[in-house]
Write an enzyme that holds these catalytic residues in place. Structure first.
Site, PDB file in Angstrom:
ATOM      1  N   HIS A   1       4.494  -1.059  -8.781  1.00  0.00           N
ATOM      2  CA  HIS A   1       3.111  -1.010  -9.259  1.00  0.00           C
ATOM      3  C   HIS A   1       3.172  -0.625 -10.732  1.00  0.00           C
ATOM      4  CE1 HIS A   1       1.879  -0.208  -4.851  1.00  0.00           C
ATOM      5  NE2 HIS A   1       1.713  -1.487  -5.150  1.00  0.00           N
TER       6      HIS A   1
ATOM      7  N   GLU B   1       2.368   2.883 -12.048  1.00  0.00           N
ATOM      8  CA  GLU B   1       3.087   4.021 -11.475  1.00  0.00           C
ATOM      9  C   GLU B   1       4.437   4.091 -12.184  1.00  0.00           C
ATOM     10  OE1 GLU B   1       3.032   3.467  -7.224  1.00  0.00           O
ATOM     11  OE2 GLU B   1       0.859   3.182  -7.218  1.00  0.00           O
TER      12      GLU B   1
ATOM     13  N   HIS C   1       7.461   5.276  -6.309  1.00  0.00           N
ATOM     14  CA  HIS C   1       6.031   5.070  -6.552  1.00  0.00           C
ATOM     15  C   HIS C   1       5.415   6.317  -7.181  1.00  0.00           C
ATOM     16  CE1 HIS C   1       5.312   1.403  -3.854  1.00  0.00           C
ATOM     17  NE2 HIS C   1       6.604   1.686  -3.703  1.00  0.00           N
TER      18      HIS C   1
ATOM     19  N   GLU D   1       7.095   8.817  -3.213  1.00  0.00           N
ATOM     20  CA  GLU D   1       5.956   9.071  -4.095  1.00  0.00           C
ATOM     21  C   GLU D   1       6.312  10.279  -4.952  1.00  0.00           C
ATOM     22  OE1 GLU D   1       3.155   7.332  -4.254  1.00  0.00           O
ATOM     23  OE2 GLU D   1       3.362   6.015  -2.506  1.00  0.00           O
TER      24      GLU D   1
END
Length: 644
Positions: free
Chosen positions: A247, A250, A379, A471
């Site tokens: 992404h 990110e 991410h 994450e």
């Protein structure tokens, strides 16, 4: 058949109103060939499609004998250049457009036209011909390398030099700093490329850079590799990949991998025994940015100003982590059938009828080329480690625990990261990611939220690779002053995770003559997920500690069964080799994977299977699907693009 976009239809209607010139070899002979001499009067280049070439002066008539700007803009050749990246779904973009502009708007200097280099054209044709074949389109006549291009002895130039512009210019480190110095800053695309190439040059004996493909806007998806023999798979050496920035907004993962590359190189040179052991026994591939186009959108807003979604998608407005084939739905169907294989699931043909990003294709092709064992996708937006499956076994359930057959192993992999991350282990529930504290900062993906088309599920169900999702924090585009702290929090987790590739068992599968058996299946009793041997007959099977019954089998051979005990403290993969004996009754008596053999055949490669099947020429004289883009051109339709 795909309907042409409204803007494209408008362009084509205008072009039809101002017919251009047909190719010189057209049967009607409507046009003359290229000028014998290349002397010309230079004028300003004002073609929008060619506005980003490396020169600003052109000449008329062009190499195709267009005598005015209007004639060029109304030509089918120019229209083709403006839509080709859509037709080829981003492949070879912007290379083909820049090459075509070199013919349609030739470079003019000092009253002479400079032709593009023949070798550049030839190399691009070799690389891009499969993309044209896939949509049943002939190679454009005006990109004939022998006709409109010249050699170095004639003073040719490279029209693709812009793609490397600024990337080869070395940036000096701040004065007084050693070469091991890491700048904890955000890196533009050009800066990222320079850092990776400089790092590979410093550690040339253990590192190299390579591209797995191009983004939709033409940026290389650059990988830096670390290995005792960079560029080749070594027998029994497992392969790991880490991917950042899927992404575009990110960005922490992108920076972590740029820092990690520099750290691995420097520590290896400094004699760090842990890093030397890791790189001497593991082949590591770092792809800092899978979505460099999206990053540019996010970076234009900057840290602190970036929206939650600005730059998330690629240049086609596709979410790359929703763009992979949905094999999880097929897995749930197969898993309900007794005795049917539910691993190495083939990509369904209907997938290719949708819009598939070039970045997605590049990663799938990469996975087919290298026998990856372990992977992580980095991410941002929370602080937790998730693992497959990401899609719920009941599609209507937005949150539902949906484990893979390797649930125990995936939890070990996730904990290998989370348990050594200081913030993930912080006991405060008010911190970023505090809602995952009671779970140990790890979670089954579908139990968090369910979605299809994810990269991690695809890795597990289409290949041998186990991938987790990390994450890295609640701020997707953190300010520059936070990057050093984020690196300090993630350095040890990244190293610890990569070392996990050596858990479980590894070995060779050979016949009685010592010849490796490729694509042999390694089964573990009680875990309905098989892995396959690499072309050299080697395999790696990630397994949790405990006793396991392991079976090796291949078509035409008797299966071999072994009992394996993996101690809980064992941190190096145990060696378990198999020697298969041929079946006396002949291979026709053996049903490959009969216990799990419902799929049949080998998984198909993403760059071969449905691309051709979906776009075969129509029967009965019908035109290919893309012909509708040119129907409004009337008698000036580019029939030279038709193969049949």
């Amino acid at each position: 058949m795909r309907p042409p976009p409204p803007l494209l239809l408008t362009m084509l209607v205008l072009a039809a109103a101002r017919p251009g010139c047909e190719p010189a070899w057209d049967p009607e002979g409507a046009c003359s060939g290229p000028a014998a001499a290349d002397s010309a009067t230079c004028v300003d280049l004002q073609l929008q499609t060619c506005s980003d070439v490396t020169y600003n002066r052109t000449a008329f008539p062009t190499l195709l004998q267009h005598r005015t700007r209007a004639a060029v803009e109304s030509s089918s050749e120019y229209i083709l250049l403006s839509v080709l990246h859509h037709l080829l779904e981003g492949q070879c973009n912007p290379d083909l457009r820049l090459l075509g502009c070199a013919v349609l708007a030739p470079r003019c200097e000092g009253g002479r036209v400079r032709r593009p280099c023949r070798h550049v054209c030839g190399a691009l044709r070799e690389a891009c011909q499969p993309a044209f074949d896939a949509i049943d389109m002939a190679w454009p006549y005006f990109l004939d390398c022998g006709r409109y291009f010249s050699g170095p002895e004639e003073g040719c130039y490279d029209p693709l030099e812009k793609l490397r512009g600024g990337l080869d210019v070395e940036e000096a480190l701040p004065s007084g700093y050693p070469p091991t110095f890491i700048q904890f800053t955000h890196h533009s695309y050009a800066q990222m490329v320079r850092v990776l190439r400089r790092t590979a040059a410093r550690c040339a004996h253990i590192s190299k850079t390579y591209s797995i493909g191009r983004s939709f806007d033409g940026r290389d998806l650059l990988v830096i590799e670390f290995s005792s023999r960079p560029g080749q798979h070594e027998l029994m050496e497992p392969e790991v990949k880490l991917i950042g920035n899927i992404h575009g907004n990110e960005v922490a993962g992108r920076e972590m991998l740029i820092y990690l590359a520099q750290y691995l190189c420097s520590e290896y040179l400094l004699g760090n025994p842990r890093i030397q052991r890791l790189l001497n026994t593991t082949r590591i591939h770092l792809l800092p940015s899978m979505n460099p186009d999206g990053y540019e959108v996010a970076a234009a807003e900057g840290a602190g100003y970036n929206g939650w979604t600005s730059g998330r998608q690629n240049a086609q407005n596709l979410d790359l982590n929703r763009n992979f084939p949905d094999l999880t739905s097929e897995y749930y169907r197969l898993a309900s059938v007794r005795g049917v294989r539910s691993d190495h699931i083939a990509i369904p043909q209907h997938y290719w009828w949708g819009k598939v990003a070039p970045e997605t294709k590049a990663v799938m092709k990469w996975m087919r080329a290298i026998p990856f064992v372990l992977s992580a996708s980095l991410h941002g937006g929370d602080l937790v480690v998730s693992y497959p499956f990401d899609f719920s076994k009941h599609p209507q359930e937005e949150k539902m625990f949906s484990p893979t057959p390797d649930e125990k192993m995936f939890k070990l992999l996730a904990r290998a990261y989370a348990d050594v991350h200081p913030m993930m282990m912080d006991r405060s529930e008010n911190r970023c990611g505090g809602n995952f504290l009671k779970r140990g900062s790890i979670i089954n993906g579908a139990d968090w939220y369910s979605f299809t088309g994810g990269m991690s599920d695809f890795n597990y169900l289409h290949s041998n690779c186990f991938e987790i999702t990390v994450e890295l924090g609640c701020v997707k585009f953190p300010p520059e002053e936070a990057l050093y702290t984020i690196w300090q929090h993630n350095k040890e987790p990244l190293l610890n995770f990569m070392e996990m590739v050596h858990r479980g068992i590894k070995g060779m599968v050979m016949d009685k003559f010592g010849k490796p058996v490729k694509n042999a299946r390694i089964l573990v009793k009680g875990i309905r997920h098989d892995i396959t041997t690499a072309p050299d007959g080697d395999y790696w099977r990630l397994l949790p500690p405990g006793a396991h019954i392991v079976i090796a089998q291949a078509p035409g051979y008797s299966k071999v069964i072994k009992k394996v005990i993996i101690p809980s403290r064992m941190k190096r993969a145990g060696r378990v080799d198999f020697i298969l004996q041929p079946l006396r009754t002949g291979p026709h008596k053996f049903l490959p994977g009969s216990r799990r053999g419902g799929l049949g055949g080998e998984p198909q490669e993403p760059d071969q299977e449905p691309l051709g099947a979906r776009r075969q020429p129509m029967t009965g004289g019908s035109k290919p699907w893309w012909w509708s883009y040119f129907t409004s051109l009337g008698q000036h339709q580019p029939r030279w693009l038709l193969k049949y």
